[in-house]
Design a protein around this motif. Sequence first.
Motif, PDB file in Angstrom:
ATOM      1  N   ARG A   1      40.893  35.546  47.264  1.00  0.00           N
ATOM      2  CA  ARG A   1      40.783  36.937  46.811  1.00  0.00           C
ATOM      3  C   ARG A   1      40.044  37.001  45.478  1.00  0.00           C
ATOM      4  NH1 ARG A   1      40.914  41.375  49.462  1.00  0.00           N
ATOM      5  NH2 ARG A   1      42.796  40.705  50.467  1.00  0.00           N
TER       6      ARG A   1
ATOM      7  N   ASP B   1      36.404  36.535  46.125  1.00  0.00           N
ATOM      8  CA  ASP B   1      35.890  37.720  46.808  1.00  0.00           C
ATOM      9  C   ASP B   1      35.580  38.811  45.787  1.00  0.00           C
ATOM     10  OD1 ASP B   1      35.273  39.431  49.066  1.00  0.00           O
ATOM     11  OD2 ASP B   1      37.181  40.444  48.645  1.00  0.00           O
ATOM     12  N   TYR B   2      36.508  39.072  44.890  1.00  0.00           N
ATOM     13  CA  TYR B   2      36.274  40.081  43.847  1.00  0.00           C
ATOM     14  C   TYR B   2      35.167  39.656  42.890  1.00  0.00           C
ATOM     15  CZ  TYR B   2      40.322  42.889  45.182  1.00  0.00           C
ATOM     16  OH  TYR B   2      41.198  43.688  45.858  1.00  0.00           O
TER      17      TYR B   2
ATOM     18  N   MET C   1      32.543  37.801  43.637  1.00  0.00           N
ATOM     19  CA  MET C   1      31.270  37.999  44.327  1.00  0.00           C
ATOM     20  C   MET C   1      30.890  39.486  44.353  1.00  0.00           C
ATOM     21  SD  MET C   1      30.123  36.951  48.184  1.00  0.00           S
ATOM     22  CE  MET C   1      31.086  38.244  48.948  1.00  0.00           C
ATOM     23  N   ARG C   2      31.867  40.339  44.623  1.00  0.00           N
ATOM     24  CA  ARG C   2      31.585  41.785  44.623  1.00  0.00           C
ATOM     25  C   ARG C   2      31.114  42.258  43.251  1.00  0.00           C
ATOM     26  NH1 ARG C   2      36.239  44.775  48.189  1.00  0.00           N
ATOM     27  NH2 ARG C   2      36.190  43.332  49.936  1.00  0.00           N
ATOM     28  N   HIS C   3      31.741  41.731  42.212  1.00  0.00           N
ATOM     29  CA  HIS C   3      31.354  42.095  40.846  1.00  0.00           C
ATOM     30  C   HIS C   3      29.919  41.641  40.552  1.00  0.00           C
ATOM     31  CE1 HIS C   3      31.596  42.667  36.513  1.00  0.00           C
ATOM     32  NE2 HIS C   3      31.150  41.434  36.370  1.00  0.00           N
ATOM     33  N   GLN C   4      29.577  40.425  40.961  1.00  0.00           N
ATOM     34  CA  GLN C   4      28.233  39.904  40.702  1.00  0.00           C
ATOM     35  C   GLN C   4      27.179  40.701  41.451  1.00  0.00           C
ATOM     36  OE1 GLN C   4      28.858  35.791  41.746  1.00  0.00           O
ATOM     37  NE2 GLN C   4      29.088  35.204  39.605  1.00  0.00           N
ATOM     38  N   VAL C   5      27.465  41.105  42.679  1.00  0.00           N
ATOM     39  CA  VAL C   5      26.508  41.899  43.456  1.00  0.00           C
ATOM     40  C   VAL C   5      26.332  43.278  42.822  1.00  0.00           C
ATOM     41  CG1 VAL C   5      26.160  43.073  45.665  1.00  0.00           C
ATOM     42  CG2 VAL C   5      26.872  40.673  45.621  1.00  0.00           C
ATOM     43  N   ALA C   6      27.422  43.894  42.417  1.00  0.00           N
ATOM     44  CA  ALA C   6      27.360  45.239  41.829  1.00  0.00           C
ATOM     45  C   ALA C   6      26.686  45.244  40.467  1.00  0.00           C
ATOM     46  CB  ALA C   6      28.766  45.812  41.718  1.00  0.00           C
TER      47      ALA C   6
END
Length: 55
Positions: free
Chosen positions: A18, A21-22, A24-29
Amino acid sequence: MLYREYKERHPEGYSRSRFFDYLMRHQVANSVVMHLEHKPEINCLSIMQAKSCPS
């Protein structure tokens, strides 16, 4: 190492999967993109001047 530091500070925090996952989402955003201004007329002018100048 990043996850280990996170768990030391937050022992009851997210599981490893988890957490990443968070992360990776932060890096993409928040990805950084560099935009370069391209002015072709300046480049063409330099090339034309170089061709017309004697070596």
